[in-house]
Design a protein around this motif. Structure first.
Motif, PDB file in Angstrom:
ATOM      1  N   ARG A 285       0.857  -1.187   0.000  1.00  0.00           N
ATOM      2  CA  ARG A 285       0.000   0.000   0.000  1.00  0.00           C
ATOM      3  C   ARG A 285       0.891   1.234   0.000  1.00  0.00           C
ATOM      4  O   ARG A 285       2.008   1.215   0.541  1.00  0.00           O
ATOM      5  CB  ARG A 285      -0.953  -0.011   1.187  1.00  0.00           C
ATOM      6  CG  ARG A 285      -0.264  -0.032   2.499  1.00  0.00           C
ATOM      7  CD  ARG A 285      -1.168  -0.507   3.625  1.00  0.00           C
ATOM      8  NE  ARG A 285      -0.330  -0.842   4.754  1.00  0.00           N
ATOM      9  CZ  ARG A 285       0.079   0.033   5.676  1.00  0.00           C
ATOM     10  NH1 ARG A 285      -0.342   1.271   5.625  1.00  0.00           N
ATOM     11  NH2 ARG A 285       0.882  -0.320   6.652  1.00  0.00           N
ATOM     12  N   VAL A 286       0.376   2.291  -0.655  1.00  0.00           N
ATOM     13  CA  VAL A 286       1.156   3.530  -0.746  1.00  0.00           C
ATOM     14  C   VAL A 286       0.702   4.438   0.387  1.00  0.00           C
ATOM     15  O   VAL A 286      -0.498   4.647   0.567  1.00  0.00           O
ATOM     16  CB  VAL A 286       0.921   4.217  -2.117  1.00  0.00           C
ATOM     17  CG1 VAL A 286       1.768   5.479  -2.239  1.00  0.00           C
ATOM     18  CG2 VAL A 286       1.228   3.247  -3.260  1.00  0.00           C
ATOM     19  N   HIS A 291       5.669   6.513  -0.009  1.00  0.00           N
ATOM     20  CA  HIS A 291       6.377   5.296   0.394  1.00  0.00           C
ATOM     21  C   HIS A 291       5.457   4.089   0.198  1.00  0.00           C
ATOM     22  O   HIS A 291       4.250   4.200   0.369  1.00  0.00           O
ATOM     23  CB  HIS A 291       6.788   5.380   1.874  1.00  0.00           C
ATOM     24  CG  HIS A 291       7.346   6.716   2.258  1.00  0.00           C
ATOM     25  ND1 HIS A 291       8.442   7.262   1.635  1.00  0.00           N
ATOM     26  CD2 HIS A 291       6.946   7.628   3.184  1.00  0.00           C
ATOM     27  CE1 HIS A 291       8.702   8.449   2.172  1.00  0.00           C
ATOM     28  NE2 HIS A 291       7.801   8.692   3.103  1.00  0.00           N
ATOM     29  N   VAL A 292       6.059   2.952  -0.144  1.00  0.00           N
ATOM     30  CA  VAL A 292       5.250   1.735  -0.337  1.00  0.00           C
ATOM     31  C   VAL A 292       5.594   0.745   0.778  1.00  0.00           C
ATOM     32  O   VAL A 292       6.770   0.438   1.007  1.00  0.00           O
ATOM     33  CB  VAL A 292       5.528   1.090  -1.719  1.00  0.00           C
ATOM     34  CG1 VAL A 292       4.630  -0.131  -1.929  1.00  0.00           C
ATOM     35  CG2 VAL A 292       5.307   2.094  -2.838  1.00  0.00           C
ATOM     36  N   LYS A 313      11.754   4.320  -8.929  1.00  0.00           N
ATOM     37  CA  LYS A 313      11.145   3.275  -9.764  1.00  0.00           C
ATOM     38  C   LYS A 313      11.154   1.889  -9.117  1.00  0.00           C
ATOM     39  O   LYS A 313      10.395   1.019  -9.520  1.00  0.00           O
ATOM     40  CB  LYS A 313      11.838   3.215 -11.131  1.00  0.00           C
ATOM     41  CG  LYS A 313      11.447   4.371 -12.014  1.00  0.00           C
ATOM     42  CD  LYS A 313      12.007   4.206 -13.402  1.00  0.00           C
ATOM     43  CE  LYS A 313      11.536   5.343 -14.292  1.00  0.00           C
ATOM     44  NZ  LYS A 313      12.342   5.423 -15.514  1.00  0.00           N
ATOM     45  N   PHE A 314      12.026   1.698  -8.168  1.00  0.00           N
ATOM     46  CA  PHE A 314      12.063   0.434  -7.437  1.00  0.00           C
ATOM     47  C   PHE A 314      10.677   0.170  -6.828  1.00  0.00           C
ATOM     48  O   PHE A 314      10.222  -0.970  -6.721  1.00  0.00           O
ATOM     49  CB  PHE A 314      13.128   0.545  -6.335  1.00  0.00           C
ATOM     50  CG  PHE A 314      13.231  -0.640  -5.415  1.00  0.00           C
ATOM     51  CD1 PHE A 314      13.745  -1.847  -5.862  1.00  0.00           C
ATOM     52  CD2 PHE A 314      12.834  -0.539  -4.091  1.00  0.00           C
ATOM     53  CE1 PHE A 314      13.857  -2.937  -5.002  1.00  0.00           C
ATOM     54  CE2 PHE A 314      12.943  -1.616  -3.227  1.00  0.00           C
ATOM     55  CZ  PHE A 314      13.452  -2.822  -3.689  1.00  0.00           C
ATOM     56  N   ARG A 315       9.969   1.262  -6.475  1.00  0.00           N
ATOM     57  CA  ARG A 315       8.639   1.113  -5.858  1.00  0.00           C
ATOM     58  C   ARG A 315       7.640   0.492  -6.826  1.00  0.00           C
ATOM     59  O   ARG A 315       6.668  -0.117  -6.406  1.00  0.00           O
ATOM     60  CB  ARG A 315       8.119   2.481  -5.388  1.00  0.00           C
ATOM     61  CG  ARG A 315       8.909   3.067  -4.238  1.00  0.00           C
ATOM     62  CD  ARG A 315       8.487   4.482  -3.971  1.00  0.00           C
ATOM     63  NE  ARG A 315       8.626   5.309  -5.164  1.00  0.00           N
ATOM     64  CZ  ARG A 315       8.045   6.472  -5.373  1.00  0.00           C
ATOM     65  NH1 ARG A 315       7.265   6.970  -4.456  1.00  0.00           N
ATOM     66  NH2 ARG A 315       8.243   7.148  -6.483  1.00  0.00           N
ATOM     67  N   ILE A 316       7.877   0.664  -8.126  1.00  0.00           N
ATOM     68  CA  ILE A 316       6.929   0.106  -9.118  1.00  0.00           C
ATOM     69  C   ILE A 316       6.923  -1.407  -8.989  1.00  0.00           C
ATOM     70  O   ILE A 316       5.877  -2.053  -9.024  1.00  0.00           O
ATOM     71  CB  ILE A 316       7.314   0.549 -10.557  1.00  0.00           C
ATOM     72  CG1 ILE A 316       7.241   2.070 -10.646  1.00  0.00           C
ATOM     73  CG2 ILE A 316       6.424  -0.115 -11.590  1.00  0.00           C
ATOM     74  CD1 ILE A 316       7.722   2.650 -11.969  1.00  0.00           C
ATOM     75  N   LYS A 320       3.810  -4.110  -7.280  1.00  0.00           N
ATOM     76  CA  LYS A 320       3.186  -5.194  -8.038  1.00  0.00           C
ATOM     77  C   LYS A 320       3.242  -6.547  -7.337  1.00  0.00           C
ATOM     78  O   LYS A 320       2.785  -7.549  -7.879  1.00  0.00           O
ATOM     79  CB  LYS A 320       3.840  -5.281  -9.422  1.00  0.00           C
ATOM     80  CG  LYS A 320       3.398  -4.107 -10.281  1.00  0.00           C
ATOM     81  CD  LYS A 320       4.026  -4.119 -11.629  1.00  0.00           C
ATOM     82  CE  LYS A 320       3.477  -2.937 -12.437  1.00  0.00           C
ATOM     83  NZ  LYS A 320       4.382  -2.589 -13.536  1.00  0.00           N
ATOM     84  N   LEU A 321       3.836  -6.560  -6.157  1.00  0.00           N
ATOM     85  CA  LEU A 321       3.844  -7.831  -5.403  1.00  0.00           C
ATOM     86  C   LEU A 321       2.440  -8.142  -4.930  1.00  0.00           C
ATOM     87  O   LEU A 321       1.605  -7.240  -4.761  1.00  0.00           O
ATOM     88  CB  LEU A 321       4.754  -7.706  -4.182  1.00  0.00           C
ATOM     89  CG  LEU A 321       6.245  -7.595  -4.460  1.00  0.00           C
ATOM     90  CD1 LEU A 321       6.992  -7.225  -3.186  1.00  0.00           C
ATOM     91  CD2 LEU A 321       6.792  -8.907  -5.031  1.00  0.00           C
ATOM     92  N   THR A 322       2.176  -9.422  -4.727  1.00  0.00           N
ATOM     93  CA  THR A 322       0.866  -9.782  -4.206  1.00  0.00           C
ATOM     94  C   THR A 322       1.014 -10.831  -3.108  1.00  0.00           C
ATOM     95  O   THR A 322       2.067 -11.488  -3.012  1.00  0.00           O
ATOM     96  CB  THR A 322      -0.057 -10.255  -5.350  1.00  0.00           C
ATOM     97  OG1 THR A 322      -1.380 -10.242  -4.876  1.00  0.00           O
ATOM     98  CG2 THR A 322       0.284 -11.633  -5.842  1.00  0.00           C
TER      99      THR A 322
END
Ligand code: ATP
Length: 432
Positions: A285-286, A291-292, A313-316, A320-322
């Protein structure tokens, strides 16, 4: 006769307003060479625990190892102490220099263990003083003298497992604190000709050059490399529009992941940097600030992982993890009162992607069209041929994932000095 080996450790000489322990190290090296003292190795730049709260910037300490005669030893000590006294930011409240002299042919095991602890954990000044007494190291404390912790740790680091080099060029004092005048194009060219044997010269995500610091310290630039000869070649390729006072090549533990240890979630302690294998247990969650955050768990417990805003971009990837993905998280754990322990991600290895399944209406075999719902609990119907299908005909279909397995890292601008860049992992080991 050159019968003595003397290790000279230095730390805690700078402040946020200026100076740099690496500069003082370089000045000591040059002064020793001027009086004919022989170094037995490159000087070492050792990065210590990156999560340590009392660090000024990059938590580094220096060791210079020399071979000398009995008569030269007092001269070496005098040169070192006078240089630290003259250049250290002693007027600054938080600057507490420490110098350690240690005469020994071999580094004792307990000093190596202490060094590892200072890189991976936290030690007290008393521990450092006790160890110095035990091994017969001579300590010099300026003010509180906290620097003897780092100075001893640097002496105990032998860099036997992995190492890199950094060539650091220094500015003349009249330029300290002013904008660094460097030909950026020459840095791109240097990178083109020497990468990956030099690394972290540029930030590929923003295109900015990474060899110059942004602090008012004496460093003009630093070039990280696998081999000293390549660092020298790269240095010759960089063009600057201001004088270089001196340069030095340090052997270092930068880029080696030496700060990290494998850990289980419940065993993790604040100030550690860890590698934890586990499963994503809470959706990313952002939060405010961009921050993620997500949760992961192993067989012992659950912990938060964070990709902070500067990791860009590392946050992208992280977003996308689940839930159910199997990962290996690499990162530091800082104590944050009132917040759960959080791994501040430096790298993430995605080992297994959990399939995301979605219930899909059946396809009509005759028309090859997707059917529509025939109403609540009434199954499905083909719009074209009107054939009916029971509700059990629905299928679970896998939704393609937008990420792949593999190792992902934060960009150079957000990288810890100690973090091993993927380019060092993926390129075959070079002969040094
Ligand atoms: P620079 O890198 O610019 O030289 P710095 O970031 O290294 O500055 P220092 O000014 O040296 O920071 O301050 C760090 C202080 O903390 C030093 O006195 C060092 O001895 C001590 N120290 C470093 N690591 C640890 C640790 N793991 N446990 C306890 N003390 C530590």
């Amino acid at each position: 006769m050159l019968n003595q080996i003397l290790h000279i450790g230095l730390d805690d000489t700078d402040s946020k307003d200026g100076m740099c322990t690496t500069y003082i190290g370089a000045v000591v090296v040059d002064k020793l060479k001027e009086v004919g003292i022989k170094l037995i190795d490159f000087p070492y730049l050792i990065r210590l625990n990156p999560n340590w709260i009392l660090k000024t910037r990059g938590n580094c300490a220096i060791v210079i190892r020399v071979q000398a005669t009995d008569e030269q030893i007092p001269i070496i000590k005098q040169i070192t102490l006078e240089t630290v006294e003259k250049l250290a930011e002693l007027h600054h409240e938080t600057t507490n220099p420490g110098v350690v002299f240690y005469q020994a042919k071999e580094i004792p095991e307990k000093l190596k263990i202490f060094s590892k602890k200072v890189i991976q954990d936290v030690v007290t000044l008393e521990e450092a003083e006790k160890l110095a007494r035990e091994i017969g190291a001579e300590i010099h404390k300026f003010k509180l003298g906290r620097g003897i912790i780092g100075a001893l740790a640097a002496i105990g680091e032998t860099l036997k497992h992995d190492k890199t080099f950094e060539l650091i060029a220094y500015r003349t004092p009249n330029n300290w604190g002013t904008k660094r005048r460097i030909d950026e194009k020459s840095v791109f060219k240097m990178n083109e000709l020497t990468f990956p044997e030099t690394f972290d010269n540029l930030d590929p995500t923003t295109g900015e050059i990474r060899i110059t610091p942004h602090t008012p310290c004496p460093v003009l630039y630093g070039i990280r490399s696998e081999k000293p000869i390549v660092a020298q070649k790269a240095h010759n390729l960089v063009k600057v529009f201001e004088p270089i006072e001196r340069f030095v090549i340090y052997k270092t533990n930068q880029g080696t992941d030496e700060h990290l240890r494998e850990a289980k979630v419940t065993g993790i302690k604040p100030f550690w940097s860890v590698i934890v294998k586990g499963t994503v247990s809470g959706k990313p969650r952002v939060i405010t600030g961009g921050h993620v955050i997500f949760k992961m768990r192993d067989e012992t417990g659950e912990i938060d992982c964070a990709a902070y805003e500067p990791t860009r971009k590392f946050r992208i990837v992280v977003k996308k993890l689940t839930v159910g993905d199997v990962i290996r998280a690499y990162g530091g754990v800082k104590p944050k009162p009132e917040l759960p322990l959080t791994i501040n991600l430096e790298k993430i290895e995605i080992l297994k992607l959990n399939p995301i399944l979605k219930k899909a209406n059946p396809i009509c075999p005759k028309c090859n069209k997707r059917t529509k719902s025939a109403g609540k609990n009434k199954g499905y119907v083909c719009k074209r041929c009107k054939q009916k299908f029971p509700k059990e005909a629905a299928k679970l279909e896998e939704i393609p994932r937008e990420i792949e397995r593999g190792l992902f890292e934060v960009p150079p601008r957000a990288r810890r000095h100690l973090a091993k860049p993927i380019v060092r992992v993926s390129f075959p080991k070079r002969a040094y």
